[in-house]
Design an enzyme around this catalytic site. Structure first.
Site, PDB file in Angstrom:
ATOM      1  N   GLU A 112      20.563 -28.118  14.517  1.00 21.77           N
ATOM      2  CA  GLU A 112      20.427 -27.269  15.707  1.00 21.77           C
ATOM      3  C   GLU A 112      20.272 -25.826  15.271  1.00 21.77           C
ATOM      4  OE1 GLU A 112      21.834 -24.646  19.023  1.00 21.77           O
ATOM      5  OE2 GLU A 112      22.474 -24.739  16.953  1.00 21.77           O
ATOM      6  N   CYS A 134      22.623 -31.655  19.163  1.00 21.91           N
ATOM      7  CA  CYS A 134      23.461 -32.392  18.195  1.00 21.91           C
ATOM      8  C   CYS A 134      22.968 -33.811  17.949  1.00 21.91           C
ATOM      9  CB  CYS A 134      24.903 -32.445  18.694  1.00 21.91           C
ATOM     10  SG  CYS A 134      25.514 -30.860  19.245  1.00 21.91           S
ATOM     11  N   HIS A 176      30.000 -38.427  18.594  1.00 21.07           N
ATOM     12  CA  HIS A 176      29.756 -37.004  18.406  1.00 21.07           C
ATOM     13  C   HIS A 176      31.001 -36.305  18.957  1.00 21.07           C
ATOM     14  CE1 HIS A 176      28.391 -33.001  18.597  1.00 21.07           C
ATOM     15  NE2 HIS A 176      28.364 -32.972  19.916  1.00 21.07           N
ATOM     16  N   SER A 197      23.101 -32.085  23.706  1.00 18.27           N
ATOM     17  CA  SER A 197      22.934 -31.430  25.006  1.00 18.27           C
ATOM     18  C   SER A 197      21.466 -31.241  25.320  1.00 18.27           C
ATOM     19  CB  SER A 197      23.616 -30.064  24.980  1.00 18.27           C
ATOM     20  OG  SER A 197      25.005 -30.234  24.952  1.00 18.27           O
TER      21      SER A 197
END
Ligand code: CAA
Length: 382
Positions: free
Chosen positions: A79, A111, A233, A304
């Site tokens: 990211e 992520c 995660h 996200s």
């Protein structure tokens, strides 16, 4: 033919901030972080560290055990990219002395992209089983000062070698996916910190991961009880507990926290490592549990924006002969603890500019960013 994760190694940064230090200076009960978020500390890079130096350290240790001439691709998931154009894996390629006839590319989806890289690697090996692929997940999770996300910062890298007949985990065919356009966490090109809608991000994570489970359950003859341990995660480790509780309610199955307990120790100490977080959970589970041979792991990957995937893997018989918990312990022990004021200064001075020299080299890591000249990043072995 079995295909999956043959070997892995990790790296993190020179510095660490204890969350008790942050709590004290912010007038917050430390239990909000240690219990409420499930976090103890976070890693923080020195000025001469970034996603490339962490990735290079993890991959260098890993590849010392293997024949690099078999590697055909470097898939670098992150990211926190250091360039809008050039793939971080190209820097890595040079630092590690990989052969020129290797494909190198960078992948992005918050992520999640480490999982895309892993699955791409597995699919490629299915076509050319004699080849090997280096999958990198490396991130610096950096939130703005004095925001809700600040205690969930972190940094780390996991390097994985994907091959046929793996020593650690066979990745099983068949994933569940979920994509939906949600503005829960995003980072425009001109911003070094993300914009976050905290509550929306929690809801989006739970919705997407549950939907990914549903998609997999509809495609494979797999019950929730067929999964022996779950990996998540972990933006903060409490999130894994929240997801498991939501999954239990959704499926009507009792799911005890014992299913995830051993996967959290490294993430508690490192903070959020974005793409690497799920694979630190895997590393912790393999290191902390001596009884995993033949057991099925369920992986919840979330990025996200939002994309989620649920997939499974089976731990291989002799995995204990191919793990190195002492390397992770050393990485964690080597970190130098920051004072609050040192942390604030490091955070403010984060972004490298067109002419940056890192004159105070950190010494624990084998590679460093020596500086930026004429807008070009210069890395060196030390
Ligand atoms: N003792 C024990 N627990 C306490 C406490 C105390 N003294 N004080 C508060 N708590 C608990 C709260 O009850 C709460 O627990 P529950 O969620 O179980 O109710 C927890 O501590 C956190 O408290 P708040 O909700 O008040 O915390 P906050 O509003 O300050 O921020 C956050 C929480 C929204 C997660 C924030 O840290 C944030 O924005 N983080 C970044 C975004 C993020 O990580 N989102 C996760 C999903 S998105 C994703 O996964 C992608 C990614 O990597 C970013």
């Amino acid at each position: 033919m079995k295909i999956g994760i043959h070997d892995l190694e990790v790296a993190t940064t020179h510095y660490v901030l204890d969350l008790d230090t942050l709590a004290e200076r912010h007038g917050i009960d430390p239990k909000k972080f240690s219990i409420g978020l499930g976090q103890d500390a976070f890693s923080m890079p020195a000025p001469d560290e970034d996603i490339v130096t962490m990735a290079a350290e993890a991959a260098d240790t890993l590849l010392a055990r293997h024949d690099v001439s078999k590697i055909r691709q470097v898939l670098f998931a992150t990211e926190s990219s250091v360039d809008q154009s050039k793939a971080a894996g190209v820097y890595l390629h040079e630092l590690l002395g990989l052969p020129a006839n290797v494909r190198s590319v960078e992948l992005k989806q918050a992520c999640y992209s480490g999982t895309a890289a892993l699955q791409m690697a597995v699919n490629a090996i299915a076509r050319t089983p004699e080849e090997q692929i280096l999958v990198i997940t490396s991130d610096v999770a950096r939130y703005a000062l004095d925001t809700g996300g600040e205690p969930t910062q972190g940094a780390g890298a996991v390097a994985m070698l994907v091959t046929a007949n793996p020593n650690l985990v066979e990745i099983e065919p068949g994933s569940g996916f979920h994509t939906s356009d949600v503005n829960d966490f995003w980072r425009p090109n001109d911003s070094t910190t993300p914009y976050v809608d905290g509550q929306l991000s929690l809801d989006a994570y739970l919705t997407a991961t549950t939907a990914a489970w549903d998609d997999l359950a509809a495609r494979r003859d797999l019950s929730i009880d067929d999964v022996d341990k779950f990996l998540h995660h972990q933006p903060f480790t409490k999130m894994a507990r929240k997801q498991l509780a939501a999954l239990a309610e959704h499926t009507g199955h009792e799911l005890s926290d014992e299913l995830i307990e051993e996967s959290m120790s490294y993430n508690r100490a490192l903070g959020n490592t974005y793409t690497a977080s799920l694979y630190f959970a895997l590393t912790a589970q393999l290191h902390n549990n001596a009884d995993l041979a033949g057991k099925r792991l369920g992986f919840f990957s979330y990025g996200s924006g939002a994309v989620a995937e649920f997939f499974t893997g089976v731990v291989q018989e002799n995995y204990r002969d191919h793990i190195y918990p002492e390397h992770v312990a050393k990485q964690l022990e080597n970190r130098v603890e920051l004072t609050y004021d040192e942390y604030r200064t490091l955070h403010s001075d984060f972004a490298a500019t067109s002419e940056t020299y890192t004159t105070q080299p950190t010494t624990h890591a084998p590679f460093r960013l020596s500086g930026v000249t004429e807008f070009q990043r210069r890395y060196e072995a030390q």
